[in-house]
Design an enzyme around this catalytic site. Structure first.
Site, PDB file in Angstrom:
ATOM      1  N   SER A 103       8.031   3.998   0.293  1.00  0.00           N
ATOM      2  CA  SER A 103       6.947   3.349  -0.440  1.00  0.00           C
ATOM      3  C   SER A 103       6.912   3.818  -1.889  1.00  0.00           C
ATOM      4  O   SER A 103       6.783   3.020  -2.813  1.00  0.00           O
ATOM      5  CB  SER A 103       5.607   3.649   0.241  1.00  0.00           C
ATOM      6  N   SER A 146       0.856  -1.182   0.000  1.00  0.00           N
ATOM      7  CA  SER A 146       0.000   0.000   0.000  1.00  0.00           C
ATOM      8  C   SER A 146       0.889   1.228   0.000  1.00  0.00           C
ATOM      9  O   SER A 146       1.901   1.283   0.721  1.00  0.00           O
ATOM     10  CB  SER A 146      -0.913   0.009   1.230  1.00  0.00           C
ATOM     11  N   GLU A 147       0.522   2.226  -0.788  1.00  0.00           N
ATOM     12  CA  GLU A 147       1.415   3.362  -1.004  1.00  0.00           C
ATOM     13  C   GLU A 147       1.623   4.219   0.238  1.00  0.00           C
ATOM     14  O   GLU A 147       2.544   5.045   0.276  1.00  0.00           O
ATOM     15  CB  GLU A 147       0.912   4.225  -2.157  1.00  0.00           C
ATOM     16  N   ASN A 148       0.775   4.043   1.269  1.00  0.00           N
ATOM     17  CA  ASN A 148       0.995   4.808   2.491  1.00  0.00           C
ATOM     18  C   ASN A 148       2.033   4.161   3.406  1.00  0.00           C
ATOM     19  O   ASN A 148       2.253   4.626   4.512  1.00  0.00           O
ATOM     20  CB  ASN A 148      -0.320   5.030   3.239  1.00  0.00           C
TER      21      ASN A 148
END
Length: 225
Positions: free
Chosen positions: A96, A54-56
């Protein structure tokens, strides 16, 4: 007198997610985009080692938590509560994005407003006054992942094809889409054109062609062989 063909049924969102999950191989590093693609996590077979990103700043996400077991300090990029599998990791947002931009993701699964016949992707802005004002990480994913899968309904609420000759919405990425999963079909984007490799039961290639906004190539027989 011939028996009329059974009417086709569109796939539900969970059925679409299960179909996408079938095309994710063992050991893959995969980002699931905001919205519809997040359902894919719930349909990956148990025992299949897939690393969901997940990009977070998460790697090693699992399926959605059971009702009542949500932890809102543990969320994906769409602010939905998620689970973390053994060995999962948290890291800085910049790290990320370095994963995304550096070609370290094997697959990303994204939603879309439109996909063009050449694989251009439009998935962040429709021009509506209440639309999201920025592209977020979608552009990084569309260009950085080794393969881009789009998961979307085949038609808009007005009955118009989301697969178009040329995108009318602002582009997220140019020529980046490899495979399109809709509630009616699975379609590969190739140099020869859009190749239909699957349709839902009861839907003929001719019917799909009538519903679609661009010429299609029937590769269903070859895919089934």
């Amino acid at each position: 007198m011939s028996t009329p063909a059974a009417p086709y049924r569109k796939l539900t969102r969970d059925q679409m997610a299960a179909r996408v999950a079938r095309d994710i191989p063992e050991g893959a590093y995969v980002n699931l985009g905001i919205g519809l693609p997040t359902l894919v996590a719930n349909h990956l077979p148990k025992g299949l080692e897939v690393f969901l990103h997940s990009e977070n700043g998460l790697l090693g996400m699992g399926p959605a938590p059971a009702p009542g077991e949500e932890d809102y300090d543990l969320i994906n990029a769409g602010k939905q509560p998620v689970t973390l599998l053994p060995g999962g990791a948290f890291f800085h947002h910049a790290d990320s994005f370095a994963m995304m931009r550096g070609g370290h993701l094997d697959i990303c699964v994204l939603g879309a407003f439109q996909v063009s016949a050449k694989g251009d992707l439009a998935n962040w802005h429709t021009g509506a006054p209440d639309a999201i004002p920025a592209v977020g990480g979608a552009m990084d994913l569309a260009i950085g992942a080794k393969r881009v899968y789009v998961m979307m309904e085949h038609l808009t609420k007005k009955g118009e094809s989301k697969i178009v000759e040329r995108c009318s919405y602002p582009l997220t990425g140019v020529g980046c889409v490899n495979r399109i999963f809709t509630d009616l079909a699975v379609i590969d984007v190739t140099p020869q054109g859009l190749k239909v490799i699957e349709t839902v039961p009861g839907l003929s290639f001719g019917e799909l062609q009538q519903l679609s906004g661009v010429p299609l190539i029937d590769a269903t027989a070859k895919a089934a062989a």
